[in-house]
Scaffold this motif. Structure first.
Motif, short mmCIF file in Angstrom:
data_model
loop_
_atom_site.label_atom_id
_atom_site.label_comp_id
_atom_site.label_asym_id
_atom_site.label_seq_id
_atom_site.Cartn_x
_atom_site.Cartn_y
_atom_site.Cartn_z
N GLU A 141 30.92 0.46 18.77
CA GLU A 141 29.93 1.24 19.52
C GLU A 141 28.88 0.37 20.21
N HIS A 142 28.73 -0.89 19.76
CA HIS A 142 27.75 -1.78 20.39
C HIS A 142 28.28 -2.46 21.66
N MET A 143 29.59 -2.34 21.89
CA MET A 143 30.17 -2.97 23.08
C MET A 143 29.79 -2.18 24.34
N SER A 144 29.77 -2.92 25.46
CA SER A 144 29.67 -2.21 26.74
C SER A 144 31.08 -1.77 27.11
N PHE A 145 31.16 -0.92 28.12
CA PHE A 145 32.48 -0.43 28.54
C PHE A 145 33.35 -1.59 28.98
N LEU A 146 32.76 -2.56 29.68
CA LEU A 146 33.53 -3.71 30.17
C LEU A 146 34.00 -4.59 29.01
N GLU A 147 33.14 -4.72 27.99
CA GLU A 147 33.55 -5.51 26.82
C GLU A 147 34.73 -4.85 26.11
N MET A 148 34.73 -3.53 26.09
CA MET A 148 35.86 -2.81 25.50
C MET A 148 37.13 -3.13 26.30
N LEU A 149 37.00 -3.19 27.66
CA LEU A 149 38.16 -3.54 28.49
C LEU A 149 38.56 -5.01 28.27
N ASP A 150 37.56 -5.88 28.00
CA ASP A 150 37.86 -7.29 27.70
C ASP A 150 38.73 -7.38 26.44
N VAL A 151 38.38 -6.56 25.44
CA VAL A 151 39.15 -6.55 24.19
C VAL A 151 40.59 -6.11 24.47
N ALA B 151 43.13 -5.49 35.92
CA ALA B 151 42.19 -6.13 36.84
C ALA B 151 41.04 -5.18 37.14
N PHE B 152 39.81 -5.66 36.94
CA PHE B 152 38.63 -4.88 37.34
C PHE B 152 37.56 -5.83 37.84
N ASP B 153 36.76 -5.37 38.78
CA ASP B 153 35.70 -6.19 39.36
C ASP B 153 34.51 -6.24 38.40
N HIS B 154 33.89 -7.40 38.25
CA HIS B 154 32.65 -7.48 37.48
C HIS B 154 31.98 -8.78 37.84
N ASP B 155 30.66 -8.80 37.74
CA ASP B 155 29.96 -10.04 38.04
C ASP B 155 28.76 -10.19 37.13
N CYS C 224 28.99 -1.43 33.50
CA CYS C 224 28.72 -2.57 32.61
C CYS C 224 27.58 -2.28 31.64
N GLN C 225 26.72 -1.34 32.01
CA GLN C 225 25.57 -0.99 31.16
C GLN C 225 25.85 0.24 30.30
N LEU C 226 27.06 0.76 30.47
CA LEU C 226 27.46 1.94 29.68
C LEU C 226 27.95 1.44 28.33
N HIS C 227 27.38 1.95 27.25
CA HIS C 227 27.78 1.48 25.93
C HIS C 227 28.76 2.43 25.27
N MET C 228 29.58 1.86 24.41
CA MET C 228 30.64 2.64 23.80
C MET C 228 30.10 3.70 22.84
N ARG C 229 28.83 3.60 22.49
CA ARG C 229 28.25 4.65 21.62
C ARG C 229 28.18 5.99 22.35
N THR C 230 28.39 5.96 23.68
CA THR C 230 28.48 7.21 24.45
C THR C 230 29.75 7.98 24.07
N PHE C 231 30.73 7.23 23.52
CA PHE C 231 32.01 7.86 23.16
C PHE C 231 32.12 7.95 21.63
N LYS C 232 33.15 8.66 21.18
CA LYS C 232 33.33 8.73 19.73
C LYS C 232 34.79 8.47 19.35
N ASP C 233 34.96 8.18 18.09
CA ASP C 233 36.28 7.85 17.57
C ASP C 233 37.30 8.93 17.96
N GLY C 234 38.44 8.49 18.47
CA GLY C 234 39.50 9.43 18.82
C GLY C 234 39.44 9.94 20.25
N ASP C 235 38.43 9.54 21.00
CA ASP C 235 38.30 10.01 22.40
C ASP C 235 39.45 9.51 23.28
N GLU C 236 39.78 10.35 24.26
CA GLU C 236 40.71 9.93 25.31
C GLU C 236 39.88 9.65 26.55
N ILE C 237 40.08 8.50 27.17
CA ILE C 237 39.26 8.12 28.33
C ILE C 237 40.17 7.80 29.52
#
Lengths: 253, 240
Positions: free
Chosen positions: A33-43, A57-61, A88-101
């Motif tokens: 939940e502490h990851m940003s959305f982009l960090e989740m994509l990095d994982v 592939a996604f754009d980020h700077d 990039c500023q959206l954090h995964m705590r906005t979502f919850k376990d089991g979500d489909e995105i």
């Protein structure tokens, strides 16, 4: 599962290149939940690389919400569900376990896909080049301050100038119109005396370039304003409408 | 002139024409409803008004042709913009969502085309008399200069027309659709014309939506009032 971890099902648009066919592909990933959305994509991408698959592939700077690169539509909302926030500023705590995105690229004829979630936004550069500048030399900072500007006007100009050119307005618009971008880039100059000199020509040229790029027309639904990570007001669009009408009706040609 | 043509060819110019013709069409709708309300006053008031309009002669035709031109412009540019907008997003989102766009704003082309179909039916019904010739041919005899004089009985035609439930339902449906169309259009046009203000715009939106539904309910009240006997031909109820 450890503290704050969540298992997610991702549906991501995969497309090898501009002319290749694309499709939504499903992945599963464990994020914190502490990851940003982009960090989740990095994982996710790290896992894909380890499996020998092509990463997404996604754009980020900058990853701090000011460069306007991290463009993706998350569950139907450009930059995701949180108002005034880039992906990039959206954090995964906005979502919850089991979500489909669902993660998709900006969808517009004027923004052709380069790969996966990366789109070509040079149409915006051409709109700026058509008139989104001032030709007068305003000198160095002390010279510019010679011209007094009322605080309210300066503040309003700054608000429009906050546009980071990400294209969320186009992605959110039901008509893929870039009126909010074009109007913001017009309005921040319109509110300043240095910008008013070329106002008529700017209004005409920027709208013409906007149309030539194949963006749609504004239907005043204000999805753009709601999706804009910088929360730029559609007042700018009324200002551009007014300026263009005045330019067209008062022109001597 | 060149710059004006270029303006009208642009998206902003096309929207400007949509707003301008929209204002004129809305004024017509208000005028039309004011005339219709004479049905509540009675047979003589309604038929006097109809006779006066018919008596305008060439002026009536100038207004009709002007209205036709305004209508045609609104429809032509509406369809042109819709096609352009659809082309601007060739691939749709797999997961589409809406943040704040109203249902009315998202269905303007649909509600507009339904209103167009309704106008065609309405003209065939009450202006040309193709759909209900019997009601259309009704005459009212009045005394004029001591002589009996026969004139078109608009009141009787409407009362007879709305004793047919099919028409009541079609008109009622069309008026709800018109209400939806106006509930976006009446305030959206201010933005297109470049009028936006932090204090006035919220009120323009409220009043625009309110007025749209007042107009729709006003029109809707007539077929219902006839159907449930509040407006009836002189000499009684269902005689029509």
């Amino acid at each position: 599962m450890s503290q704050g971890n969540m298992r997610l099902k991702l549906h991501i648009w995969r497309q090898k290149g501009a002319s290749a066919p694309g499709a939504m592909k499903t992945y599963e990933v464990t994020a914190n939940e502490h990851m940003s959305f982009l960090e989740m994509l990095d994982v996710l991408n790290q896992e894909l690389i380890e499996k020998g698959e092509e990463p997404v592939a996604f754009d980020h700077d900058c990853r701090e919400g000011i460069c306007g690169s991290c463009n993706m539509v998350i569950n139907g909302h450009p930059h995701g569900p949180q108002r005034g926030t880039t992906a990039c500023q959206l954090h995964m705590r906005t979502f919850k376990d089991g979500d489909e995105i669902f993660v998709e690229p900006w969808r517009a004829r004027a923004f052709p896909i380069i790969k996966d979630l990366v789109v070509d936004r040079t149409a915006f550069d051409r709109i700026i080049a058509s008139g989104g500048y001032v030709s007068v030399n305003s000198g160095s900072a002390p010279d510019a301050n010679e011209i007094l500007i009322g605080r309210d006007d300066a503040e309003e100009a700054f608000e429009y100038a906050a546009c980071i050119g990400c294209g969320a307005c186009v992605a959110a618009c039901k008509n893929a119109s870039a009126m909010l971008f074009t109007a913001a880039k017009f309005a921040h100059l319109e509110k300043l005396p240095q910008g008013q000199v070329e106002s008529d020509r700017r209004a005409v040229e920027m709208v013409m370039q906007h149309d030539a790029e194949g963006f749609g027309a504004c239907t005043n639904q204000y999805e753009c304003e709601a999706a804009c990570p910088k929360e730029i007001s559609v007042t700018s669009i009324a200002m551009l409408n007014r300026a263009y009408r005045r330019a067209a009706l008062s022109s001597k040609s | 002139m060149q710059s004006l043509l270029r303006f009208l060819g642009s998206t902003v110019g096309a929207k400007f024409l949509m707003a301008l013709t929209g204002v004129l069409l809305a004024l017509f709708v208000v005028g039309h409803l004011s005339g219709n309300f004479l049905l509540y006053k009675g047979q003589d008031a309604m038929n006097d008004y109809a006779e006066m309009l018919q008596g305008l002669g060439p002026a009536l035709w100038i207004v009709r042709l002007g209205l036709l031109a305004v209508f045609a412009t609104h429809i032509y540019y509406g369809i042109r913009l819709k096609r352009r907008n659809a082309a601007a997003r060739p691939v749709n989102y797999a997961h589409e969502d809406t943040i704040q766009a109203s249902f009315a704003s998202r269905s303007m082309i649909l509600t507009g085309l339904v209103v167009l179909a309704f106008v065609a039916m309405h003209l065939a019904h009450f202006t040309l008399g193709w759909l209900d010739a019997e009601a259309y041919d009704l005459k009212q005899t009045v005394q004029r200069d001591g002589q009996p004089f026969e004139r078109h009985d608009v009141f009787g035609m409407v009362v007879a027309g709305f004793h047919n439930d099919v028409f009541v339902i079609l008109y009622a449906f069309a008026m709800v659709v018109l209400g939806l169309h106006l509930s976006h259009g009446l305030h959206s046009l201010f933005q297109t014309l470049g009028f936006r203000h932090p204090a006035y715009t919220p009120w323009i939106e409220r009043i625009g939506r309110g007025l749209a539904w007042v107009l729709a309910v006003g029109f809707l009240s007539i077929p219902l009032a006839v159907r449930f006997g509040f407006i009836a031909a002189a000499g009684g109820g269902d005689a029509g």
